[in-house]
Design an enzyme around this catalytic site. Structure first.
Site, short mmCIF file in Angstrom:
data_model
loop_
_atom_site.label_atom_id
_atom_site.label_comp_id
_atom_site.label_asym_id
_atom_site.label_seq_id
_atom_site.Cartn_x
_atom_site.Cartn_y
_atom_site.Cartn_z
N GLU A 288 3.73 4.91 5.75
CA GLU A 288 2.68 3.63 6.02
C GLU A 288 1.56 4.06 5.11
O GLU A 288 1.26 5.58 5.23
CB GLU A 288 1.41 3.21 7.62
CG GLU A 288 2.51 2.38 7.73
CD GLU A 288 1.38 0.92 7.16
OE1 GLU A 288 0.88 0.90 5.94
OE2 GLU A 288 0.80 0.04 7.93
N ASP A 289 1.07 3.37 4.66
CA ASP A 289 -0.38 4.44 3.73
C ASP A 289 -1.55 4.24 4.47
O ASP A 289 -1.68 5.79 4.52
CB ASP A 289 -0.43 3.43 2.13
CG ASP A 289 -1.30 1.77 2.75
OD1 ASP A 289 -1.08 1.33 4.37
OD2 ASP A 289 -1.72 0.61 2.27
N LYS B 207 -7.42 6.74 10.32
CA LYS B 207 -8.49 6.31 11.11
C LYS B 207 -8.96 5.52 12.08
O LYS B 207 -8.77 4.83 13.26
CB LYS B 207 -9.75 4.91 10.90
CG LYS B 207 -9.54 4.66 8.99
CD LYS B 207 -10.33 3.46 8.68
CE LYS B 207 -9.92 3.68 6.96
NZ LYS B 207 -10.73 2.26 6.85
N ARG C 198 -4.95 0.60 -6.52
CA ARG C 198 -3.71 0.99 -6.79
C ARG C 198 -3.47 2.25 -7.83
O ARG C 198 -2.60 3.19 -7.35
CB ARG C 198 -2.75 -0.04 -6.24
CG ARG C 198 -3.08 -1.16 -5.55
CD ARG C 198 -1.34 -2.15 -5.07
NE ARG C 198 -1.90 -2.62 -4.50
CZ ARG C 198 -2.51 -3.15 -2.97
NH1 ARG C 198 -2.16 -2.11 -2.15
NH2 ARG C 198 -2.68 -4.33 -2.46
N ASP D 280 -5.42 -0.68 -2.18
CA ASP D 280 -6.77 -1.46 -2.87
C ASP D 280 -7.61 -1.75 -1.57
O ASP D 280 -7.50 -1.96 -1.08
CB ASP D 280 -5.81 -2.71 -3.54
CG ASP D 280 -5.31 -3.40 -1.72
OD1 ASP D 280 -5.01 -2.95 -1.15
OD2 ASP D 280 -5.74 -4.90 -2.31
N PHE E 37 -13.52 3.06 3.74
CA PHE E 37 -13.28 1.84 3.12
C PHE E 37 -12.52 2.88 2.01
O PHE E 37 -13.42 3.44 1.26
CB PHE E 37 -13.54 0.84 2.48
CG PHE E 37 -12.25 0.09 1.81
CD1 PHE E 37 -11.71 -0.45 2.60
CD2 PHE E 37 -12.52 -0.31 0.84
CE1 PHE E 37 -10.21 -1.75 2.49
CE2 PHE E 37 -11.87 -0.98 -0.17
CZ PHE E 37 -10.61 -1.31 0.28
N VAL E 38 -11.15 3.07 1.92
CA VAL E 38 -10.97 3.84 0.67
C VAL E 38 -9.96 3.30 0.26
O VAL E 38 -8.97 2.32 0.27
CB VAL E 38 -10.46 5.06 1.15
CG1 VAL E 38 -10.56 6.24 2.00
CG2 VAL E 38 -8.62 5.15 2.66
N GLY F 47 1.17 -1.21 0.10
CA GLY F 47 -0.16 -0.14 0.03
C GLY F 47 0.66 1.23 0.35
O GLY F 47 0.23 2.50 -0.43
N ASP G 191 -5.24 2.15 10.76
CA ASP G 191 -6.79 1.31 11.05
C ASP G 191 -6.41 0.92 12.21
O ASP G 191 -6.95 1.43 13.28
CB ASP G 191 -7.51 0.27 9.77
CG ASP G 191 -8.55 0.24 10.20
OD1 ASP G 191 -9.65 0.79 10.18
OD2 ASP G 191 -8.57 -1.19 9.34
P1 IMP Z 1 -4.35 -1.92 10.59
O1 IMP Z 1 -4.33 -3.45 11.03
O2 IMP Z 1 -6.01 -2.07 11.16
O3 IMP Z 1 -3.90 -1.28 11.19
O4 IMP Z 1 -4.54 -1.72 9.39
C1 IMP Z 1 -3.54 -1.36 8.07
C2 IMP Z 1 -3.50 -1.94 6.47
O5 IMP Z 1 -4.80 -2.49 5.75
C3 IMP Z 1 -3.06 -0.96 6.14
O6 IMP Z 1 -2.31 -0.86 5.63
C4 IMP Z 1 -3.84 -1.23 4.85
O7 IMP Z 1 -3.20 -2.23 4.16
C5 IMP Z 1 -5.06 -2.10 4.97
N1 IMP Z 1 -5.99 -0.39 5.02
C6 IMP Z 1 -6.78 -0.47 6.07
N2 IMP Z 1 -7.80 0.41 6.38
C7 IMP Z 1 -7.96 -0.04 4.85
C8 IMP Z 1 -8.75 1.10 3.86
O8 IMP Z 1 -9.50 1.68 3.38
N3 IMP Z 1 -8.57 0.67 2.47
C9 IMP Z 1 -7.60 0.13 1.36
N4 IMP Z 1 -6.64 -0.75 3.05
C10 IMP Z 1 -6.71 -0.19 3.65
MG MG Z 2 -1.04 -1.74 3.87
#
Ligand code: IMP
Ligand code: MG
Length: 178
Positions: free
Chosen positions: A102-103, A134, A168, A162, A155-156, A47, A106
């Protein structure tokens, strides 16, 4: 183009490419201002690939390096609650000043996994930079040093992000229409 359809879902523009580029500039300026010594940027694939490329071109700190790790936690539009390590750190980073790129952050489970991987490496310092955050979904208390933009629990996709690997390459960030 304001709306797009990917797989079975419709997305609409949420953050334009020009806004993204302003956000990236601000993050890069904030990182540059910290004057971190010989920083090692670690971008989280897939990402963060565009974000990392754009950030690196704006970094003016001497002896900045970049490396990549590959983790995966999402399936479709939801977290699986588990983080798979697909490509690890793969080099000696003992004593380094690391900046994670990081992209999007969440729930924070990916970030927690990265922190546990780095904890074994005896790095000197870890900072975290993320394009998107988020806050309402975040369940961890790890500090995030550089946040581009906080968003709702949408969700983006686009600009590296992606939906099941598609989207992407989109220059804008789109959110799922509901
Ligand atoms: P986390 O581990 O829940 O914090 O999520 C982190 C990873 O999940 C990010 O690096 C993204 O690859 C993916 N992710 C989280 N939210 C989104 C979204 O809204 N769209 C696409 N990928 C996401
Ligand atoms: Mg990611």
């Amino acid at each position: 183009m304001k709306k797009i359809k990917i797989h079975n879902k419709t997305f609409e523009v949420s953050i334009t490419d020009s806004e993204i580029s302003e956000i990236v500039d601000t993050i890069a300026n904030n990182i540059n201002a910290k004057k971190i010594k010989a920083p090692l940027f670690i971008a989280v694939m897939n990402g963060a690939f565009l974000f990392a490329a754009d950030i690196m071109r704006k970094i003016t700190i001497p002896n900045a390096e970049i490396s990549f790790i590959k983790l995966s936690s999402y399936s479709g539009t939801k977290t699986t609650g588990k983080v798979n390590e697909l490509i690890g750190i793969g080099q000696n980073i003992k004593g380094r000043n690391v900046i994670i790129l990081e992209d999007i952050i969440d729930t924070g489970i990916t970030l927690e996994k990265i922190m546990s991987l780095l904890a074994k490496e005896e790095v000197a310092d870890v900072k975290v930079a993320t394009l998107l955050f988020k806050p309402k979904a975040y369940t961890k208390d790890i500090d995030i040093d550089f946040i581009g933009k906080s968003i709702a629990n949408d969700f983006v996709i686009g600009y590296g992000l992606d939906y099941d690997e598609i989207g992407r390459n989109l220059p804008h960030i789109y959110k799922l229409k509901n």
